[in-house]
Design a protein around this motif. Structure first.
Motif, short mmCIF file in Angstrom:
data_model
loop_
_atom_site.label_atom_id
_atom_site.label_comp_id
_atom_site.label_asym_id
_atom_site.label_seq_id
_atom_site.Cartn_x
_atom_site.Cartn_y
_atom_site.Cartn_z
N ALA A 125 0.42 -1.43 -0.24
CA ALA A 125 0.01 -0.12 -0.03
C ALA A 125 0.45 0.93 -0.14
O ALA A 125 0.53 2.10 -0.86
N CYS A 126 2.17 0.77 0.83
CA CYS A 126 2.50 2.23 1.21
C CYS A 126 2.92 3.08 -0.27
O CYS A 126 4.09 2.82 -1.02
N GLY A 127 2.77 4.20 -0.25
CA GLY A 127 3.67 4.92 -1.81
C GLY A 127 2.58 6.01 -2.46
O GLY A 127 1.60 5.93 -1.60
N VAL A 128 3.42 6.05 -3.09
CA VAL A 128 2.45 7.60 -4.01
C VAL A 128 2.07 6.25 -5.32
O VAL A 128 2.93 5.74 -6.11
N TRP A 129 0.90 6.32 -6.36
CA TRP A 129 0.89 6.05 -7.40
C TRP A 129 0.36 7.09 -8.91
O TRP A 129 -0.40 8.16 -7.82
N ARG A 130 -0.29 6.42 -9.85
CA ARG A 130 0.09 6.95 -11.36
C ARG A 130 -0.59 6.54 -11.87
O ARG A 130 -0.73 5.33 -11.97
N VAL A 131 -2.11 7.36 -12.03
CA VAL A 131 -2.81 6.31 -13.08
C VAL A 131 -2.45 6.54 -14.80
O VAL A 131 -2.32 7.50 -15.37
N ALA A 132 -1.73 5.11 -15.10
CA ALA A 132 -1.62 5.17 -16.42
C ALA A 132 -2.74 5.31 -17.75
O ALA A 132 -2.19 5.43 -18.85
N PHE A 133 -3.98 4.80 -17.02
CA PHE A 133 -4.34 4.15 -18.07
C PHE A 133 -5.97 3.95 -18.13
O PHE A 133 -6.29 3.03 -16.65
N ALA A 134 -6.55 5.07 -18.07
CA ALA A 134 -8.30 5.16 -17.99
C ALA A 134 -9.00 6.09 -19.04
O ALA A 134 -9.39 7.19 -19.68
N THR A 258 -15.82 0.93 -15.95
CA THR A 258 -14.54 1.37 -17.23
C THR A 258 -13.24 0.91 -16.53
O THR A 258 -13.51 0.83 -14.88
N ARG A 259 -12.11 -0.03 -17.19
CA ARG A 259 -10.71 -0.70 -16.20
C ARG A 259 -9.99 0.86 -16.42
O ARG A 259 -10.06 1.36 -17.52
N ILE A 260 -9.73 0.80 -15.29
CA ILE A 260 -8.45 0.92 -14.62
C ILE A 260 -7.03 1.12 -14.73
O ILE A 260 -7.78 -0.03 -13.55
N ALA A 261 -6.07 1.68 -14.65
CA ALA A 261 -4.96 0.85 -14.37
C ALA A 261 -4.12 2.50 -13.91
O ALA A 261 -3.65 2.76 -14.64
N ALA A 262 -3.20 2.11 -12.77
CA ALA A 262 -2.59 2.91 -11.69
C ALA A 262 -1.05 2.54 -12.06
O ALA A 262 -0.94 1.02 -11.21
N VAL A 263 -0.19 2.60 -11.40
CA VAL A 263 1.13 2.33 -11.45
C VAL A 263 2.16 2.71 -10.13
O VAL A 263 1.80 4.37 -9.94
N ARG A 264 2.70 2.00 -9.29
CA ARG A 264 3.65 2.92 -8.87
C ARG A 264 4.74 3.99 -8.85
O ARG A 264 5.43 3.85 -10.05
N GLU A 265 4.89 4.95 -8.67
CA GLU A 265 5.47 5.18 -9.29
C GLU A 265 7.27 5.19 -8.59
O GLU A 265 7.30 4.98 -7.76
N GLY A 266 7.95 5.43 -10.00
CA GLY A 266 9.55 4.90 -9.46
C GLY A 266 9.62 3.06 -9.54
O GLY A 266 10.30 2.80 -9.37
N GLY A 267 8.28 2.39 -10.26
CA GLY A 267 8.70 0.86 -10.53
C GLY A 267 8.69 1.15 -11.45
O GLY A 267 8.90 1.32 -12.24
N LEU A 268 8.95 -0.59 -12.07
CA LEU A 268 9.17 -1.07 -13.55
C LEU A 268 8.59 -0.42 -14.74
O LEU A 268 8.60 -0.06 -15.51
N LEU A 269 6.53 -0.26 -14.23
CA LEU A 269 5.93 0.28 -15.28
C LEU A 269 6.25 1.97 -15.46
O LEU A 269 5.39 2.75 -16.25
N ASP A 270 6.48 2.86 -14.79
CA ASP A 270 6.56 4.01 -14.66
C ASP A 270 7.88 4.78 -15.49
O ASP A 270 8.64 5.01 -15.53
N VAL A 271 6.83 4.62 -16.98
CA VAL A 271 7.59 5.09 -17.85
C VAL A 271 8.14 6.49 -18.02
O VAL A 271 8.28 6.56 -18.61
N TRP A 272 7.05 7.33 -17.41
CA TRP A 272 7.41 9.16 -16.94
C TRP A 272 9.43 8.67 -16.79
O TRP A 272 9.72 9.95 -17.46
N ARG A 273 9.52 8.24 -15.76
CA ARG A 273 10.75 8.36 -15.19
C ARG A 273 11.58 7.53 -16.03
O ARG A 273 12.61 8.33 -15.75
N GLN A 274 11.72 7.08 -16.64
CA GLN A 274 12.21 5.86 -17.28
C GLN A 274 12.93 6.23 -18.64
O GLN A 274 14.13 6.25 -18.95
#
Length: 289
Positions: A125-134, A258-274
């Protein structure tokens, strides 16, 4: 008024994405479980944990269901990154369709039992998450000539959540940006697949580069708070979880299915930071807390 109504439609669905993703081994988990079993800890409160940052391409193994899941996650990573990181526009029909298909296949391989229960999501749970697909947010953005990005959720160990949405109007008449924020609590509705987020406060920071963590000093505080509370209907704040793993949570907003996908900031799917490291070398850890 249109901006505030759209904001409410965004916050009701996406917020759940917070008791989600990223399974970390939390040293205090057994302790908190014992407190919960003796009723010393409310069910909606989760054990605090620290999750280390990871920034590199998803590695693939072969010959197992796990490898199939990893292949799908690797494809998801590329779909989110190319041609540009989210938000995914509603006009990108082929990209959106394939994203939905990959999420469908991942749903069948969900590795987390009872992902909407406290026991299921607490280790993540702990952390910051970002919506990636909505998709529904993409459609609302185009109708209203406004973009909502990023949509961020800060999940706290005490069961509280703060969300921030940056809006941006760009037109010949209007050029305006700022942040809309809410706070509340999250937890499990049925200790199985359904989680909830219940908002209690809302605030607005117009023409601001960064959001604030409280409503103190926010613009039109009493009016925005009253409108926010009037729009937060707990009966619509239940979110079935379809998929949950270390870096990704997929859930459903029942009002629009509606299906929504969220990813952890700094994780493998955080494409904004990669950024430019994608596909060339292991991603460097640029995440700061």
């Amino acid at each position: 008024m249109r901006l505030l109504l759209t904001w409410l439609l965004i916050h009701v669905p996406a917020a759940f994405a917070l008791g989600l993703s990223r399974r970390a081994q939390c040293p205090r988990w057994q302790y908190y479980q014992s407190l919960r079993s003796t009723r010393q800890l409310p069910n909606h409160v989760v054990a605090p944990c620290h999750v280390p940052n990871r920034m590199h391409p998803i590695s693939l193994r072969t010959g197992s269901a796990s490898s199939t899941r990893e292949q799908l996650l690797a494809e998801l990573q590329k779909l989110l990154f190319l041609p540009t990181p989210p938000p995914v526009k509603s006009a990108e029909t082929q990209r959106s369709q394939r994203l939905d298909e990959v999420l469908d296949e991942l749903k069948a391989l969900n590795p987390t039992a009872n992902p909407g229960s406290v026991e299921g999501f607490a280790p993540f749970a702990c952390g910051v998450w970002r919506v990636a697909f909505a998709p529904h947010i993409a459609k609302m953005s185009e109708i209203g000539s406004v973009t909502f990005d990023p949509i961020l959720y800060d999940l706290r160990a005490d069961g509280t959540i703060i969300s921030h949405v940056q809006y941006c109007f760009r037109s010949p008449v209007v050029n305006e940006q700022g942040w809309l924020s809410t706070s509340g609590r999250y937890g499990s509705r049925d200790e199985a697949v359904t989680s909830f987020v219940e908002w209690s406060d809302a605030w607005w920071n117009p023409r601001s580069e960064l959001p604030t963590t409280t409503s103190d000093g926010a613009a039109f505080k009493s009016i925005v708070t009253a409108l926010g509370r009037a729009g937060f209907i707990n009966g619509f704040a239940n979110f079935p979880v379809e998929y949950l793993d270390d870096d990704l949570c997929v859930f459903v907003f029942p009002l629009s299915a509606t299906r929504i996908a969220a990813v952890r900031e700094g994780g493998l799917l955080d494409v904004w930071r990669q950024g430019d490291h994608f596909g060339n070398e292991p991603f460097k850890d640029q995440h700061t807390v």
